[in-house]
Write a protein that holds these residues in place. Structure first.
Motif, PDB file in Angstrom:
ATOM      1  N   LEU A 154       0.830  -1.202   0.000  1.00  0.00           N
ATOM      2  CA  LEU A 154       0.000   0.000   0.000  1.00  0.00           C
ATOM      3  C   LEU A 154       0.868   1.257   0.000  1.00  0.00           C
ATOM      4  O   LEU A 154       0.606   2.190  -0.759  1.00  0.00           O
ATOM      5  CB  LEU A 154      -0.948  -0.009   1.204  1.00  0.00           C
ATOM      6  N   THR A 155       1.911   1.265   0.796  1.00  0.00           N
ATOM      7  CA  THR A 155       2.835   2.403   0.828  1.00  0.00           C
ATOM      8  C   THR A 155       3.496   2.594  -0.533  1.00  0.00           C
ATOM      9  O   THR A 155       3.560   3.714  -1.052  1.00  0.00           O
ATOM     10  CB  THR A 155       3.910   2.192   1.917  1.00  0.00           C
ATOM     11  N   ASN A 156       3.978   1.501  -1.114  1.00  0.00           N
ATOM     12  CA  ASN A 156       4.626   1.581  -2.433  1.00  0.00           C
ATOM     13  C   ASN A 156       3.647   2.053  -3.499  1.00  0.00           C
ATOM     14  O   ASN A 156       3.999   2.859  -4.362  1.00  0.00           O
ATOM     15  CB  ASN A 156       5.226   0.233  -2.821  1.00  0.00           C
ATOM     16  N   LEU A 157       2.424   1.548  -3.457  1.00  0.00           N
ATOM     17  CA  LEU A 157       1.423   1.940  -4.448  1.00  0.00           C
ATOM     18  C   LEU A 157       1.072   3.420  -4.328  1.00  0.00           C
ATOM     19  O   LEU A 157       0.997   4.133  -5.326  1.00  0.00           O
ATOM     20  CB  LEU A 157       0.167   1.069  -4.309  1.00  0.00           C
ATOM     21  N   LEU A 181       5.082  -4.780  -4.358  1.00  0.00           N
ATOM     22  CA  LEU A 181       5.222  -3.701  -5.347  1.00  0.00           C
ATOM     23  C   LEU A 181       6.510  -2.897  -5.183  1.00  0.00           C
ATOM     24  O   LEU A 181       6.576  -1.731  -5.555  1.00  0.00           O
ATOM     25  CB  LEU A 181       4.000  -2.759  -5.289  1.00  0.00           C
ATOM     26  N   SER A 182       7.545  -3.528  -4.658  1.00  0.00           N
ATOM     27  CA  SER A 182       8.809  -2.822  -4.443  1.00  0.00           C
ATOM     28  C   SER A 182       9.694  -2.764  -5.686  1.00  0.00           C
ATOM     29  O   SER A 182      10.603  -1.949  -5.752  1.00  0.00           O
ATOM     30  CB  SER A 182       9.587  -3.450  -3.277  1.00  0.00           C
ATOM     31  N   ASP A 183       9.414  -3.602  -6.687  1.00  0.00           N
ATOM     32  CA  ASP A 183      10.179  -3.583  -7.933  1.00  0.00           C
ATOM     33  C   ASP A 183       9.527  -2.563  -8.864  1.00  0.00           C
ATOM     34  O   ASP A 183       8.715  -2.899  -9.728  1.00  0.00           O
ATOM     35  CB  ASP A 183      10.197  -4.978  -8.559  1.00  0.00           C
ATOM     36  N   LEU A 184       9.871  -1.287  -8.688  1.00  0.00           N
ATOM     37  CA  LEU A 184       9.212  -0.188  -9.388  1.00  0.00           C
ATOM     38  C   LEU A 184       9.218  -0.339 -10.900  1.00  0.00           C
ATOM     39  O   LEU A 184       8.170  -0.189 -11.524  1.00  0.00           O
ATOM     40  CB  LEU A 184       9.807   1.163  -8.968  1.00  0.00           C
ATOM     41  N   ALA A 210       4.061  -3.254 -15.831  1.00  0.00           N
ATOM     42  CA  ALA A 210       2.803  -3.997 -15.743  1.00  0.00           C
ATOM     43  C   ALA A 210       1.595  -3.077 -15.842  1.00  0.00           C
ATOM     44  O   ALA A 210       0.587  -3.427 -16.447  1.00  0.00           O
ATOM     45  CB  ALA A 210       2.754  -4.793 -14.426  1.00  0.00           C
ATOM     46  N   LEU A 211       1.713  -1.885 -15.254  1.00  0.00           N
ATOM     47  CA  LEU A 211       0.601  -0.927 -15.281  1.00  0.00           C
ATOM     48  C   LEU A 211       0.603  -0.060 -16.528  1.00  0.00           C
ATOM     49  O   LEU A 211      -0.258   0.799 -16.684  1.00  0.00           O
ATOM     50  CB  LEU A 211       0.652  -0.042 -14.034  1.00  0.00           C
ATOM     51  N   ARG A 212       1.591  -0.289 -17.391  1.00  0.00           N
ATOM     52  CA  ARG A 212       1.721   0.499 -18.622  1.00  0.00           C
ATOM     53  C   ARG A 212       1.890   1.988 -18.351  1.00  0.00           C
ATOM     54  O   ARG A 212       1.301   2.839 -19.008  1.00  0.00           O
ATOM     55  CB  ARG A 212       0.526   0.217 -19.563  1.00  0.00           C
ATOM     56  N   VAL A 213       2.685   2.286 -17.337  1.00  0.00           N
ATOM     57  CA  VAL A 213       3.015   3.663 -16.992  1.00  0.00           C
ATOM     58  C   VAL A 213       4.440   3.905 -17.445  1.00  0.00           C
ATOM     59  O   VAL A 213       5.357   3.197 -17.022  1.00  0.00           O
ATOM     60  CB  VAL A 213       2.886   3.922 -15.473  1.00  0.00           C
ATOM     61  N   SER A 214       4.634   4.888 -18.298  1.00  0.00           N
ATOM     62  CA  SER A 214       5.975   5.151 -18.805  1.00  0.00           C
ATOM     63  C   SER A 214       6.787   5.950 -17.801  1.00  0.00           C
ATOM     64  O   SER A 214       6.227   6.606 -16.906  1.00  0.00           O
ATOM     65  CB  SER A 214       5.920   5.913 -20.138  1.00  0.00           C
ATOM     66  N   GLU A 215       8.079   5.895 -17.920  1.00  0.00           N
ATOM     67  CA  GLU A 215       8.968   6.649 -17.045  1.00  0.00           C
ATOM     68  C   GLU A 215       8.699   8.150 -17.157  1.00  0.00           C
ATOM     69  O   GLU A 215       8.946   8.899 -16.229  1.00  0.00           O
ATOM     70  CB  GLU A 215      10.438   6.358 -17.395  1.00  0.00           C
ATOM     71  N   ALA A 216       8.175   8.603 -18.287  1.00  0.00           N
ATOM     72  CA  ALA A 216       7.909  10.029 -18.511  1.00  0.00           C
ATOM     73  C   ALA A 216       6.654  10.505 -17.790  1.00  0.00           C
ATOM     74  O   ALA A 216       6.483  11.704 -17.599  1.00  0.00           O
ATOM     75  CB  ALA A 216       7.800  10.321 -20.002  1.00  0.00           C
ATOM     76  N   ASP A 217       5.752   9.590 -17.418  1.00  0.00           N
ATOM     77  CA  ASP A 217       4.521   9.996 -16.732  1.00  0.00           C
ATOM     78  C   ASP A 217       4.842  10.564 -15.361  1.00  0.00           C
ATOM     79  O   ASP A 217       5.633  10.008 -14.624  1.00  0.00           O
ATOM     80  CB  ASP A 217       3.572   8.799 -16.553  1.00  0.00           C
ATOM     81  N   SER A 218       4.220  11.681 -15.065  1.00  0.00           N
ATOM     82  CA  SER A 218       4.351  12.257 -13.719  1.00  0.00           C
ATOM     83  C   SER A 218       3.394  13.397 -13.550  1.00  0.00           C
ATOM     84  O   SER A 218       2.789  13.862 -14.440  1.00  0.00           O
ATOM     85  CB  SER A 218       5.762  12.705 -13.443  1.00  0.00           C
TER      86      SER A 218
END
Length: 114
Positions: free
Chosen positions: A42-45, A97-100, A106-114
């Protein structure tokens, strides 16, 4: 099932499926009480969502100790387990969920998303 207070909950259709904007993430985290791995997940998420999806996510938590039927309905046999409900396709991620990089992929979130 509890929801994250940080984001507006998505609307529901009559068939109880969620209607969310294309860029909104609906995440359901199955946890086993206050176990260490569940709390870490939960913290990681929450951290991932604040950093990468600010304002574009809803987190629902399900404690399988209190709501075992929800786990069965969603085919969850192991906790913690994260389901990406929206956007489709549905994805299940197991563990704390510690392996960012793996979780982002897996969530299809790119490194550029923020």
């Amino acid at each position: 099932m509890s929801k994250s207070p940080s984001a507006k909950p998505p609307a529901r259709r009559a068939d109880h499926e969620y209607m969310v904007p294309a860029d909104h993430y609906l995440l359901r985290l199955f946890m086993a009480g206050n176990g260490a791995n569940s709390q870490k997940a939960l913290t990681n998420l929450r951290s991932l969502c604040e950093q990468r999806l600010a304002g574009r996510y809803t987190i629902e938590t399900v404690d399988v100790v209190q709501d075992f039927e929800a786990a069965v309905k969603n085919n969850i046999l192991v906790t913690p387990a994260l389901i990406l409900v929206a956007p489709l396709p549905r994805v299940v991620v197991l563990g704390n969920l510690s392996d960012l990089p793996m979780v982002l992929a897996a969530l299809r979130v790119s490194e550029a998303d923020s």
